[in-house]
Design an enzyme around this catalytic site. Structure first.
Site, mmCIF file in Angstrom:
data_model
loop_
_atom_site.group_PDB
_atom_site.id
_atom_site.type_symbol
_atom_site.label_atom_id
_atom_site.label_comp_id
_atom_site.label_asym_id
_atom_site.label_seq_id
_atom_site.Cartn_x
_atom_site.Cartn_y
_atom_site.Cartn_z
ATOM 1 N N LYS A 140 0.882 -1.189 0.000
ATOM 2 C CA LYS A 140 0.000 0.000 0.000
ATOM 3 C C LYS A 140 0.905 1.220 0.000
ATOM 4 O O LYS A 140 1.463 1.618 1.022
ATOM 5 C CB LYS A 140 -0.884 -0.004 1.246
ATOM 6 C CG LYS A 140 -2.216 0.727 1.082
ATOM 7 C CD LYS A 140 -2.096 2.196 0.737
ATOM 8 C CE LYS A 140 -1.828 3.055 1.955
ATOM 9 N NZ LYS A 140 -1.652 4.492 1.580
ATOM 10 N N GLY A 185 6.606 4.954 8.379
ATOM 11 C CA GLY A 185 5.842 6.197 8.317
ATOM 12 C C GLY A 185 5.892 6.885 9.665
ATOM 13 O O GLY A 185 6.849 6.706 10.436
ATOM 14 N N SER A 186 4.867 7.640 9.961
ATOM 15 C CA SER A 186 4.896 8.467 11.179
ATOM 16 C C SER A 186 4.626 7.633 12.432
ATOM 17 O O SER A 186 4.004 6.565 12.369
ATOM 18 C CB SER A 186 3.849 9.567 11.056
ATOM 19 O OG SER A 186 2.562 8.980 11.016
ATOM 20 N N THR A 187 5.037 8.159 13.559
ATOM 21 C CA THR A 187 4.793 7.482 14.835
ATOM 22 C C THR A 187 3.290 7.368 15.091
ATOM 23 O O THR A 187 2.817 6.326 15.556
ATOM 24 C CB THR A 187 5.504 8.244 15.969
ATOM 25 O OG1 THR A 187 6.926 8.201 15.710
ATOM 26 C CG2 THR A 187 5.246 7.619 17.327
ATOM 27 N N ALA A 188 2.528 8.405 14.758
ATOM 28 C CA ALA A 188 1.083 8.372 15.024
ATOM 29 C C ALA A 188 0.423 7.222 14.268
ATOM 30 O O ALA A 188 -0.400 6.481 14.830
ATOM 31 C CB ALA A 188 0.452 9.705 14.624
ATOM 32 N N THR A 189 0.780 7.049 12.994
ATOM 33 C CA THR A 189 0.187 5.947 12.236
ATOM 34 C C THR A 189 0.684 4.604 12.776
ATOM 35 O O THR A 189 -0.082 3.637 12.869
ATOM 36 C CB THR A 189 0.512 6.081 10.734
ATOM 37 O OG1 THR A 189 0.108 7.371 10.293
ATOM 38 C CG2 THR A 189 -0.197 5.031 9.915
ATOM 39 N N GLU A 249 9.072 1.150 11.369
ATOM 40 C CA GLU A 249 10.127 2.160 11.195
ATOM 41 C C GLU A 249 9.426 3.507 11.210
ATOM 42 O O GLU A 249 8.782 3.886 10.236
ATOM 43 C CB GLU A 249 10.854 1.950 9.861
ATOM 44 C CG GLU A 249 11.568 0.617 9.709
ATOM 45 C CD GLU A 249 12.838 0.502 10.545
ATOM 46 O OE1 GLU A 249 13.183 1.473 11.253
ATOM 47 O OE2 GLU A 249 13.466 -0.554 10.503
ATOM 48 N N CYS A 271 13.948 9.926 7.048
ATOM 49 C CA CYS A 271 13.651 9.543 8.436
ATOM 50 C C CYS A 271 14.879 9.699 9.312
ATOM 51 O O CYS A 271 14.822 10.321 10.367
ATOM 52 C CB CYS A 271 13.141 8.113 8.470
ATOM 53 S SG CYS A 271 14.207 6.949 7.625
ATOM 54 N N GLU A 307 9.853 17.112 14.647
ATOM 55 C CA GLU A 307 10.521 16.647 13.430
ATOM 56 C C GLU A 307 10.141 17.574 12.270
ATOM 57 O O GLU A 307 8.981 17.641 11.875
ATOM 58 C CB GLU A 307 10.077 15.209 13.115
ATOM 59 C CG GLU A 307 10.817 14.602 11.953
ATOM 60 C CD GLU A 307 10.248 13.250 11.510
ATOM 61 O OE1 GLU A 307 9.040 13.008 11.693
ATOM 62 O OE2 GLU A 307 11.019 12.454 10.961
HETATM 63 P P1 NAD Z 1 2.238 8.592 7.443
HETATM 64 O O1 NAD Z 1 2.251 7.812 8.706
HETATM 65 O O2 NAD Z 1 1.342 9.751 7.346
HETATM 66 O O3 NAD Z 1 1.855 7.652 6.220
HETATM 67 C C1 NAD Z 1 2.568 6.458 5.954
HETATM 68 C C2 NAD Z 1 1.635 5.452 5.303
HETATM 69 O O4 NAD Z 1 0.651 5.019 6.227
HETATM 70 C C3 NAD Z 1 0.881 5.993 4.094
HETATM 71 O O5 NAD Z 1 0.891 4.991 3.098
HETATM 72 C C4 NAD Z 1 -0.521 6.205 4.647
HETATM 73 O O6 NAD Z 1 -1.528 6.128 3.676
HETATM 74 C C5 NAD Z 1 -0.629 5.055 5.610
HETATM 75 N N1 NAD Z 1 -1.642 5.203 6.662
HETATM 76 C C6 NAD Z 1 -2.193 6.355 7.151
HETATM 77 N N2 NAD Z 1 -3.058 6.055 8.155
HETATM 78 C C7 NAD Z 1 -3.037 4.701 8.304
HETATM 79 C C8 NAD Z 1 -3.688 3.801 9.196
HETATM 80 N N3 NAD Z 1 -4.530 4.219 10.129
HETATM 81 N N4 NAD Z 1 -3.397 2.495 9.100
HETATM 82 C C9 NAD Z 1 -2.526 2.041 8.186
HETATM 83 N N5 NAD Z 1 -1.883 2.844 7.300
HETATM 84 C C10 NAD Z 1 -2.136 4.167 7.363
HETATM 85 O O7 NAD Z 1 3.769 8.993 7.188
HETATM 86 P P2 NAD Z 1 4.349 9.905 5.990
HETATM 87 O O8 NAD Z 1 3.933 11.302 6.240
HETATM 88 O O9 NAD Z 1 4.052 9.273 4.690
HETATM 89 O O10 NAD Z 1 5.920 9.752 6.222
HETATM 90 C C11 NAD Z 1 6.661 10.646 6.990
HETATM 91 C C12 NAD Z 1 7.032 10.019 8.306
HETATM 92 O O11 NAD Z 1 7.625 8.747 8.096
HETATM 93 C C13 NAD Z 1 8.078 10.811 9.051
HETATM 94 O O12 NAD Z 1 7.740 10.874 10.424
HETATM 95 C C14 NAD Z 1 9.344 10.010 8.892
HETATM 96 O O13 NAD Z 1 10.288 10.203 9.916
HETATM 97 C C15 NAD Z 1 8.818 8.628 8.845
HETATM 98 N N6 NAD Z 1 9.731 7.741 8.135
HETATM 99 C C16 NAD Z 1 10.398 6.796 8.841
HETATM 100 C C17 NAD Z 1 11.304 5.973 8.212
HETATM 101 C C18 NAD Z 1 12.065 4.932 8.967
HETATM 102 O O14 NAD Z 1 12.726 4.100 8.355
HETATM 103 N N7 NAD Z 1 12.014 4.935 10.276
HETATM 104 C C19 NAD Z 1 11.506 6.100 6.835
HETATM 105 C C20 NAD Z 1 10.802 7.070 6.131
HETATM 106 C C21 NAD Z 1 9.905 7.877 6.800
#
Ligand code: NAD
Length: 482
Positions: A183, A234-238, A256, A290, A388
Site C-alpha cells: 500500500k 511512516g509516522s509514529t502516530a500511524t 520504522e 527519516c 521533526e
Molecule cells: P504517514 O504515517 O502519514 O503515512 C505512511 C503510510 O501510512 C501511508 O501509506 C498512509 O496512507 C498510511 N496510513 C495512514 N493512516 C493509516 C492507518 N490508520 N493504518 C494504516 N496505514 C495508514 O507517514 P508519511 O507522512 O508518509 O511519512 C513521513 C514520516 O515517516 C516521518 O515521520 C518520517 O520520519 C517517517 N519515516 C520513517 C522511516 C524509517 O525508516 N524509520 C523512513 C521514512 C519515513
C-alpha cells in the site's frame, strides 16, 4: 547510504520501457490526478483502491503463498536477481517518474541513486543466507531453529523514499517465502505502482500485489485478519494506530517510525573537513529523510566555524526542478509538509534564533520549494528542535560540556539515528554508547547498508530491517527438538 554509483544514466536496451509505457501500465485515466510538487503539473492518474480491492489482493496473495513458499530457496534467489535486472533495465524511466512525482532531483543522492539502491537491495537480499541453527546438540538433546514464512505480508510505506522503502519491505519478505500486498503512500503511488509492475515482469502471478489509496486503505490492510505481518514505515502516530489494530490478530509488526536525530560535534573536529558530510547528513532528499540529522549540537569552541562552513556548503547546492540535471535539492513533496517546515522556521525566528541562510520562501512561487535554511543561536526547547521538521531546515545548538549535549540529544521520545563527530574515534565510540538511538554513526549521518541492521529506539519503532536480522523479521522461528 551505500549504493552503487548510479549517477550515470543506464544505457537504454531493447527491453527498457519508456516512462510513457510505464505510466500506461499503471495509470487509470478516470483516477485521481497526482501532481508534480515542483510545478503542479499532473504526472498521471491513479485508481483509488477500495476495501474490496484490499480484500481481493489479500485473498490472491493468500492463495499464491503456499506454492511460492514451496519453491526451492534457490528459485526465489534467482527471481530476486532477475527482478534486480528488470529494475536496472527500467532505471532511467523509473528515476524520471520518481523525480516528477516525489520531487527529488535526478542527480545527487536522489532519484537515480534511489533506483540504483532498489537493485542493490534486491541483490543483497538474494545473496543473504539464513541457515538452520543447531542450538543444542548433546547426548540428551538435539534442537534446531528453523525460519518459516509468516504468510501474507502487508507493506505500507511513506512518500519520501517510496521505491527504496518498498524494496526494503518486499525483498526480504519474498525471499523468505511470503507473499506481499503493498500500500503506497497516497502522495507517491505512481512510483511504487511502476516499481511493482517492473518486479511483476519476472515474479509469478499474485506473489506481489499493490493497492493504492489513502489511510483508510492502509488501515484495512494493516487490520486484515488474513495479513500475518505488517511492515510499516511512516509516522509514529500511524504506527501507534497499527499497533492498536494488530492486537486482535496478534499480528507481527516491523515499525520504522519518525525520528528527530541529533548530531554531536566535539571540539576536536576540523569544521571545513566535515561540513559536506554534515550538510548531506541533514539535507539528503531535501531533509525529507527519516534518519536525517535534524538537530545539530556543536561545541562552543568550534561553533562559529562549523556554522560558517555549513553556510558555505549550503550556498553552493542548487535547488530546483528535479528533471534539471544541475539540481541536487528539490521541493517539499507536498504542501502540508511545506507548511510544517515554514511554521517551525517561523517559530525559530520568533524564539530568537539567527537565520544564517534561507528562511525566506516565496509563498507565491510555483512548487513547494522551501529554501535551504540554517538556524543558529537557538534554544533546545524551540519547536524547530523539539519537533521533526522533515524538510530543509537545520537548527544548530551550542553546547559547552558533553554531558549537557548527551542530555539534550536523549531528551526526546524518539531515537532512530544519531551521530558523533570527532577526530578521536575511541572518544566518539564511547559517546555513541550513551546515545539512545537505533544507529549511531561516527563522522557521518544516515548511511544505510543492506547488510547492516537498521531500526529504531523509543517511539521510532521496533524490529530490524536489512541483512540476516531483516530476514528473521519476516519469518516465524520454529524449533524442532528431539
Ligand atoms: P504517514 O504515517 O502519514 O503515512 C505512511 C503510510 O501510512 C501511508 O501509506 C498512509 O496512507 C498510511 N496510513 C495512514 N493512516 C493509516 C492507518 N490508520 N493504518 C494504516 N496505514 C495508514 O507517514 P508519511 O507522512 O508518509 O511519512 C513521513 C514520516 O515517516 C516521518 O515521520 C518520517 O520520519 C517517517 N519515516 C520513517 C522511516 C524509517 O525508516 N524509520 C523512513 C521514512 C519515513
Amino acid at each position: 547510504m551505500t549504493a552503487p554509483d548510479v549517477s550515470t544514466p543506464v544505457q537504454p536496451t531493447q527491453d527498457t520501457p519508456t516512462l510513457q509505457q510505464l505510466l500506461d501500465r499503471i495509470t487509470d485515466p478516470g483516477g485521481r490526478p497526482v501532481p508534480d510538487p515542483a510545478t503542479g503539473e499532473v504526472v498521471g492518474h491513479v485508481a483509488q483502491g477500495s476495501a474490496t480491492d484490499v480484500d481481493d489482493a489479500v485473498a490472491r496473495a493468500r492463495a499464491a503463498q503456499p506454492a511460492w513458499a514451496a519453491r526451492p530457496d534457490a528459485e526465489r534467489v534467482e527471481l530476486l536477481q532477475r527482478a534486480a535486472d528488470a529494475v536496472e533495465a527500467a532505471a532511467e524511466s523509473l528515476a524520471e517518474l520518481l523525480s516528477r512525482e516525489q520531487g527529488k532531483p535526478l542527480n545527487g543522492p536522489n532519484a537515480r541513486f534511489e533506483v540504483g539502491a532498489c537493485a542493490a537491495w534486491l541483490r543483497a537480499t538474494a545473496a543473504t543466507e539464513l541457515p538452520v541453527e543447531t542450538v543444542v546438540d548433546d547426548a540428551d538433546e538435539h534442537a534446531e531453529l528453523h525460519y518459516r514464512p509468516v504468510g501474507v505480508v502487508g507493506a505500507i510505506g511513506p512518500w519520501n523514499w517510496p521505491m527504496m522503502i518498498t524494496i526494503w519491505q518486499v525483498a526480504p519478505a519474498l525471499r523468505m517465502g511470503n507473499t506481499v500486498v503493498v500500500k503506497p503512500s497516497e502522495y507517491t503511488p505512481l512510483s511504487v505502482l511502476a516499481l511493482t509492475a517492473v518486479l511483476n515482469e519476472v515474479l509469478p502471478a499474485n506473489v506481489l500485489g499493490a493497492v493504492a489509496g489513502d489511510g483508510e486503505v492502509g488501515a484495512r490492510l494493516s487490520g486484515h485478519p488474513d495479513v500475518d505481518k505488517v511492515m510499516f514505515t511512516g509516522s509514529t502516530a500511524t504506527g501507534q494506530a497499527i499497533i492498536r489494530s494488530s492486537a486482535d490478530t496478534v499480528k507481527r509488526l516491523t515499525l520504522e517510525l519518525g525520528g528527530n536525530d541529533a548530531g554531536i560535534v566535539l571540539p576536536d573536529v576540523d569544521p571545513q573537513a566535515i561540513a559536506q558530510d554534515l550538510f548531506w547528513g541533514a539535507f539528503i532528499n531535501t531533509g525529507q529523510t527519516c534518519a536525517a540529522l535534524k538537530r545539530l549540537y556543536v561545541h562552543t569552541d568550534v561553533y562559529d566555524e562549523v556554522c560558517a562552513a555549513l553556510v558555505e556548503v549550503a550556498r553552493a547546492m542548487p535547488m530546483g526542478r528535479g528533471l534539471e540535471e544541475q539540481n541536487v535539492l528539490g521541493p517539499l513533496q507536498n504542501r502540508a509538509q511545506y507548511d510544517i517546515v515554514a511554521r517551525l522556521v517561523d517559530a525559530a525566528r520568533d524564539g530568537g534564533g539567527t537565520i544564517l541562510i534561507g528562511g525566506d520562501p516565496d509563498p507565491d512561487a510555483p512548487g513547494n520549494f522551501y529554501p535551504t535554511t540554517l538556524v543558529a543561536d537557538i534554544d533546545d526547547e524551540n519547536a524547530l528542535v523539539a519537533e521533526e521538521q522533515f524538510g530543509p531546515a537545520l537548527p544548530i545548538i551550542r553546547f559547552r560540556d558533553v554531558d549537557q549535549a548527551v542530555a539534550m540529544a536523549n531528551r526526546l521520545d524518539v531515537g532512530l539515528g544519531a551521530s558523533v563527530w570527532s577526530s578521536d574515534r575511541d572518544a566518539a565510540r564511547d559517546l555513541a554508547a550513551r546515545l539512545e538511538a537505533g544507529t549511531v554513526w561516527i563522522n557521518k549521518h544516515g548511511g544505510v547498508h543492506p547488510m547492516i541492521p537498521f531500526g529504531g529506539h523509543k517511539r521510532s519503532g521496533y524490529g530490524l530491517e536489512f541483512g540476516v536480522e531483516g530476514l528473521k523479521a519476516v519469518a516465524v522461528p520454529q524449533v524442532i527438538s528431539g
